[in-house]
Scaffold this active site. Structure first.
Site, PDB file in Angstrom:
ATOM      1  N   ALA A  65     -36.418   7.760  22.207  1.00  0.00           N
ATOM      2  CA  ALA A  65     -35.540   6.672  22.631  1.00  0.00           C
ATOM      3  C   ALA A  65     -36.262   5.344  22.458  1.00  0.00           C
ATOM      4  O   ALA A  65     -37.470   5.298  22.227  1.00  0.00           O
ATOM      5  CB  ALA A  65     -35.130   6.876  24.084  1.00  0.00           C
ATOM      6  N   GLY A 110     -35.520  11.991  22.741  1.00  0.00           N
ATOM      7  CA  GLY A 110     -34.093  11.984  22.450  1.00  0.00           C
ATOM      8  C   GLY A 110     -33.767  12.520  21.072  1.00  0.00           C
ATOM      9  O   GLY A 110     -32.666  13.035  20.847  1.00  0.00           O
ATOM     10  N   GLU A 113     -33.628  16.191  21.414  1.00  0.00           N
ATOM     11  CA  GLU A 113     -32.390  16.492  22.141  1.00  0.00           C
ATOM     12  C   GLU A 113     -31.172  16.390  21.224  1.00  0.00           C
ATOM     13  O   GLU A 113     -30.250  17.214  21.292  1.00  0.00           O
ATOM     14  CB  GLU A 113     -32.247  15.549  23.336  1.00  0.00           C
ATOM     15  CG  GLU A 113     -33.277  15.827  24.420  1.00  0.00           C
ATOM     16  CD  GLU A 113     -33.236  14.790  25.532  1.00  0.00           C
ATOM     17  OE1 GLU A 113     -32.950  15.187  26.683  1.00  0.00           O
ATOM     18  OE2 GLU A 113     -33.485  13.598  25.264  1.00  0.00           O
ATOM     19  N   GLU A 133     -41.692  13.323  27.220  1.00  0.00           N
ATOM     20  CA  GLU A 133     -41.307  12.325  28.221  1.00  0.00           C
ATOM     21  C   GLU A 133     -42.277  12.219  29.389  1.00  0.00           C
ATOM     22  O   GLU A 133     -42.399  11.146  29.989  1.00  0.00           O
ATOM     23  CB  GLU A 133     -39.889  12.633  28.745  1.00  0.00           C
ATOM     24  CG  GLU A 133     -38.767  12.283  27.784  1.00  0.00           C
ATOM     25  CD  GLU A 133     -38.436  13.388  26.794  1.00  0.00           C
ATOM     26  OE1 GLU A 133     -37.402  13.290  26.118  1.00  0.00           O
ATOM     27  OE2 GLU A 133     -39.219  14.368  26.719  1.00  0.00           O
TER      28      GLU A 133
END
Length: 258
Positions: A65, A110, A113, A133
């Site tokens: 991200a 992300g 994901e 993360e």
């Protein structure tokens, strides 16, 4: 049409390329908004039979991200962001048309994901996966803790997320995180060939398979009952009549999605 994506429709496959190579294709709110629109196009455009999501450049699929957006977020705003990401990624997972991740480089945070939300993953030999993360005092928020566990099992998922290690493509294959690992210069052609094979199948049945597999992962759904209902609905389609007749006549079926 999109601020952060390039798109191209070829032979029924909609190629969605996240185009922020200078930022390693990091997910920011604009990318998420553009992805939502692109997925809507997959759902609504009858000329689209499948889609591929990939990243621009040679280094990254999506390398996480955009962390700069996190610094000013309150817990409530963080929850809103996670909710938004999960809704978009679940819409990818629920698509009745196959959406495949062609992972050309780093798929971290992300990005991992996003790849896991796709129906399956084809990876370049240069690809690397991870949910790092915890290095930022965070956890995955776009469904990563759930999908990673579903794909590789509890023990490996916890290890990968707690160590924040990166998983090379070959190891991701052995762990069941990806379906295929191919040379970088054949990534898109290999993925497109797989989808062309799927295009020859009955579209309604393809979508029904996806729904049934998703039902197996939904604790609120009786997957076996869902399958019976989906199976029965096939008998109301012209495609079943065509498929059975073609089989008996020893000829290729010509499905229309009706």
């Amino acid at each position: 049409m999109y601020a952060t994506l390039n798109t191209q429709l070829t032979e029924g496959t909609y190629l969605i390329t996240i185009n922020r190579p200078d930022k390693m294709n990091a997910l920011n709110q604009q990318v998420l908004a553009d992805l939502a629109l692109a997925v809507d196009e997959v759902y609504s455009n009858a000329g689209i039979q499948s889609a591929i999501i990939t990243g621009a450049g040679e280094k990254a699929f999506v390398a996480g991200a955009d962390i700069s957006e996190f610094l000013s977020l309150t817990p409530t705003q963080g929850a809103d962001l996670a909710q938004k990401g999960q809704v978009i990624f679940q819409r990818i997972a629920d698509s009745p048309k196959p959406i495949v991740a062609a992972v050309n480089g780093f798929a971290l945070g992300g990005g991992c994901e996003l790849a896991m939300a796709c129906h399956f993953r084809v990876a370049s030999e240069k690809a690397k996966f991870g949910q790092p993360e915890v290095n930022l005092g965070l956890i995955p928020g776009y469904g990563g803790t759930q999908r990673l566990t579903q794909l590789i099992g509890r023990g490996k998922a916890i290890e990968l997320m707690l160590t924040a290690d990166m998983l090379p493509a070959a190891e991701a294959l052995s762990w069941g995180l990806v379906n295929h690992v191919v040379a970088p210069d054949t990534l898109l052609s290999f993925t497109q060939a797989l989808l062309q094979k799927i295009h020859a199948k009955a579209p309604l049945a393809v979508g029904s398979v996806i729904q049934c597999v998703n039902a197996a992962l939904d604790k609120n759904v009786d997957g076996f009952a869902f399958e019976i209902n989906a199976f029965s609905e096939c008998f109301a389609t012209k495609d079943l009549q065509e498929g059975a007749q073609a089989f008996l006549e020893k000829r290729p079926a010509k499905f229309t999605g009706a």
